[in-house]
Design a protein around this motif. Structure first.
Motif, PDB file in Angstrom:
ATOM      1  N   PHE A  99      18.765 -20.997  20.852  1.00  9.94           N
ATOM      2  CA  PHE A  99      19.016 -20.563  19.479  1.00  9.94           C
ATOM      3  C   PHE A  99      17.802 -19.770  18.983  1.00  9.94           C
ATOM      4  N   THR A 100      18.047 -18.580  18.505  1.00 12.78           N
ATOM      5  CA  THR A 100      16.949 -17.734  18.013  1.00 12.78           C
ATOM      6  C   THR A 100      16.671 -17.954  16.535  1.00 12.78           C
ATOM      7  N   ASN A 101      17.658 -18.429  15.791  1.00 10.66           N
ATOM      8  CA  ASN A 101      17.486 -18.629  14.342  1.00 10.66           C
ATOM      9  C   ASN A 101      17.583 -20.100  13.947  1.00 10.66           C
ATOM     10  N   GLY A 102      17.163 -20.963  14.829  1.00  2.00           N
ATOM     11  CA  GLY A 102      17.240 -22.375  14.522  1.00  2.00           C
ATOM     12  C   GLY A 102      18.597 -22.959  14.874  1.00  2.00           C
ATOM     13  N   LEU A 103      18.692 -24.269  14.825  1.00  2.00           N
ATOM     14  CA  LEU A 103      19.934 -24.957  15.178  1.00  2.00           C
ATOM     15  C   LEU A 103      21.005 -24.715  14.118  1.00  2.00           C
ATOM     16  N   PRO A 104      22.261 -24.524  14.544  1.00  2.00           N
ATOM     17  CA  PRO A 104      23.348 -24.348  13.569  1.00  2.00           C
ATOM     18  C   PRO A 104      23.621 -25.635  12.804  1.00  2.00           C
ATOM     19  N   GLU A 105      24.253 -25.484  11.667  1.00  2.00           N
ATOM     20  CA  GLU A 105      24.556 -26.639  10.829  1.00  2.00           C
ATOM     21  C   GLU A 105      25.531 -27.575  11.536  1.00  2.00           C
ATOM     22  N   GLY A 106      25.260 -28.849  11.453  1.00  2.00           N
ATOM     23  CA  GLY A 106      26.123 -29.846  12.082  1.00  2.00           C
ATOM     24  C   GLY A 106      25.631 -30.329  13.429  1.00  2.00           C
ATOM     25  N   LEU A 107      24.733 -29.564  14.062  1.00  2.00           N
ATOM     26  CA  LEU A 107      24.187 -29.963  15.348  1.00  2.00           C
ATOM     27  C   LEU A 107      22.925 -30.790  15.123  1.00  2.00           C
ATOM     28  N   PRO A 108      22.885 -32.026  15.617  1.00  2.00           N
ATOM     29  CA  PRO A 108      21.714 -32.873  15.353  1.00  2.00           C
ATOM     30  C   PRO A 108      20.449 -32.294  15.986  1.00  2.00           C
ATOM     31  N   ALA A 109      19.350 -32.361  15.234  1.00  2.00           N
ATOM     32  CA  ALA A 109      18.081 -31.830  15.734  1.00  2.00           C
ATOM     33  C   ALA A 109      17.521 -32.695  16.846  1.00  2.00           C
ATOM     34  N   THR A 110      17.713 -33.989  16.743  1.00  2.00           N
ATOM     35  CA  THR A 110      17.248 -34.910  17.787  1.00  2.00           C
ATOM     36  C   THR A 110      18.404 -35.769  18.265  1.00  2.00           C
ATOM     37  N   ARG A 111      18.341 -36.100  19.540  1.00  2.00           N
ATOM     38  CA  ARG A 111      19.366 -36.947  20.138  1.00  2.00           C
ATOM     39  C   ARG A 111      18.734 -37.830  21.176  1.00  2.00           C
ATOM     40  N   HIS A 112      19.180 -39.056  21.234  1.00  2.00           N
ATOM     41  CA  HIS A 112      18.690 -39.991  22.230  1.00  2.00           C
ATOM     42  C   HIS A 112      19.883 -40.523  23.019  1.00  2.00           C
ATOM     43  N   PRO A 113      19.714 -40.694  24.322  1.00  2.00           N
ATOM     44  CA  PRO A 113      20.834 -41.207  25.133  1.00  2.00           C
ATOM     45  C   PRO A 113      21.188 -42.624  24.735  1.00  2.00           C
ATOM     46  N   GLN A 114      22.440 -42.959  24.871  1.00  2.00           N
ATOM     47  CA  GLN A 114      22.876 -44.314  24.563  1.00  2.00           C
ATOM     48  C   GLN A 114      22.248 -45.298  25.560  1.00  2.00           C
ATOM     49  N   GLU A 115      22.048 -46.487  25.089  1.00  2.00           N
ATOM     50  CA  GLU A 115      21.396 -47.496  25.915  1.00  2.00           C
ATOM     51  C   GLU A 115      22.221 -47.787  27.166  1.00  2.00           C
ATOM     52  N   GLY A 116      21.552 -47.735  28.290  1.00  2.00           N
ATOM     53  CA  GLY A 116      22.215 -48.008  29.561  1.00  2.00           C
ATOM     54  C   GLY A 116      22.899 -46.807  30.175  1.00  2.00           C
ATOM     55  N   MET A 117      22.824 -45.648  29.524  1.00  2.00           N
ATOM     56  CA  MET A 117      23.468 -44.435  30.041  1.00  2.00           C
ATOM     57  C   MET A 117      22.412 -43.376  30.296  1.00  2.00           C
ATOM     58  N   SER A 118      22.326 -42.913  31.549  1.00  2.00           N
ATOM     59  CA  SER A 118      21.359 -41.872  31.869  1.00  2.00           C
ATOM     60  C   SER A 118      21.874 -40.500  31.441  1.00  2.00           C
ATOM     61  N   ILE A 119      23.181 -40.300  31.593  1.00  2.00           N
ATOM     62  CA  ILE A 119      23.811 -39.039  31.179  1.00  2.00           C
ATOM     63  C   ILE A 119      24.774 -39.341  30.037  1.00  2.00           C
ATOM     64  N   ASP A 120      24.530 -38.735  28.887  1.00  2.00           N
ATOM     65  CA  ASP A 120      25.315 -39.028  27.691  1.00  2.00           C
ATOM     66  C   ASP A 120      26.084 -37.777  27.273  1.00  2.00           C
ATOM     67  N   THR A 121      27.336 -37.961  26.899  1.00  2.00           N
ATOM     68  CA  THR A 121      28.188 -36.842  26.494  1.00  2.00           C
ATOM     69  C   THR A 121      28.807 -37.125  25.135  1.00  2.00           C
ATOM     70  N   MET A 122      28.788 -36.108  24.270  1.00  2.00           N
ATOM     71  CA  MET A 122      29.474 -36.227  22.986  1.00  2.00           C
ATOM     72  C   MET A 122      30.258 -34.947  22.734  1.00  2.00           C
ATOM     73  N   SER A 123      31.277 -35.059  21.900  1.00  2.00           N
ATOM     74  CA  SER A 123      32.128 -33.916  21.573  1.00  2.00           C
ATOM     75  C   SER A 123      32.184 -33.761  20.064  1.00  2.00           C
ATOM     76  N   PHE A 124      32.090 -32.512  19.588  1.00  2.00           N
ATOM     77  CA  PHE A 124      32.138 -32.278  18.148  1.00  2.00           C
ATOM     78  C   PHE A 124      32.742 -30.902  17.874  1.00  2.00           C
ATOM     79  N   ALA A 125      33.175 -30.701  16.624  1.00  2.00           N
ATOM     80  CA  ALA A 125      33.800 -29.442  16.218  1.00  2.00           C
ATOM     81  C   ALA A 125      32.735 -28.460  15.760  1.00  2.00           C
ATOM     82  N   SER A 126      32.978 -27.185  16.018  1.00  2.00           N
ATOM     83  CA  SER A 126      32.085 -26.114  15.577  1.00  2.00           C
ATOM     84  C   SER A 126      32.930 -24.938  15.115  1.00  2.00           C
TER      85      SER A 126
END
Length: 207
Positions: A99-126
């Motif tokens: 992203f050249t102009n910062g993160l778009p609205e609605g996208l979290p700036a920080t994310r941490h993987p769920q406990e016990g999961m090395s690869i975490d996947t989430m789905s959201f609308a844009s």
């Protein structure tokens, strides 16, 4: 009028049963196809993340942001399904992104993987449709994480095509079933109509 009513009831019974079975089977097919496409998209994202992580691990340790950004942009340019790539430190703070102009609205700036999961996947609308974000650890998360946003546009388009094909197929089967049911009802009711006419003649005194 009675004959038409019998034809209608016979058609409704046969075509209705076929229509309901077609919808159930079509729904199951769409569900399994959707799950398969989602798994394929996640796997593709994981493979891309693994290839990038193996390359930029040293760049992260050296804090070479220019090289990291260059590799991210090149990777995104070579993959139509990739909408963005974010590299974060182990604590979740962003190191580099496409992203050249910062993160778009609605996208979290920080994310941490769920406990016990090395690869975490989430789905959201844009504003571009549904996005699946795969969070992939670099060196088991000791160096940082990759967040890769994969667009579901191709998956959605394919699902729409499959849905249209199923609707057309069910419609054709129902039309053919209706024609066959009408013909069967005609052959089935013909002896009954003949016997009914004979009974009416007998009732009128014509022996």
């Amino acid at each position: 009028m009675d004959n038409h009513s019998l034809y209608l009831k016979f058609n409704l019974l046969i075509v209705g049963a076929i229509f309901i079975c077609g919808l159930l089977m079509g729904g199951m097919l769409l569900y399994t196809t959707s799950q398969s496409l989602e798994d394929g998209l996640d796997k593709s994202g994981e493979e891309i993340a693994a290839s990038i992580g193996a390359i930029i691990g040293n760049d992260i340790l050296l804090d070479d942001r220019f090289s990291i950004s260059e590799r991210l942009m090149k990777t995104m340019a070579n993959n139509d399904q990739v909408r963005y790539i974010i590299v974060s430190y182990p604590d979740g703070d962003i190191l580099a992104s496409t992203f050249t102009n910062g993160l778009p609205e609605g996208l979290p700036a920080t994310r941490h993987p769920q406990e016990g999961m090395s690869i975490d996947t989430m789905s959201f609308a844009s504003d571009e449709g549904r996005i699946r974000e795969i969070m992939y650890p670099i060196d088991e998360g000791l160096v940082g994480y990759l967040r890769i946003g994969m667009t579901e546009k191709q998956m959605t388009r394919l699902m729409q095509e499959r849905c249209a094909q199923i609707i057309i197929l069910v419609f054709i089967i129902c039309v053919v079933a209706s024609l066959m049911a009408t013909r069967y009802a005609w052959n089935f009711l013909q002896p009954i109509r003949t016997m009914s006419a004979a009974v009416q003649q007998l009732g009128g005194g014509n022996y």
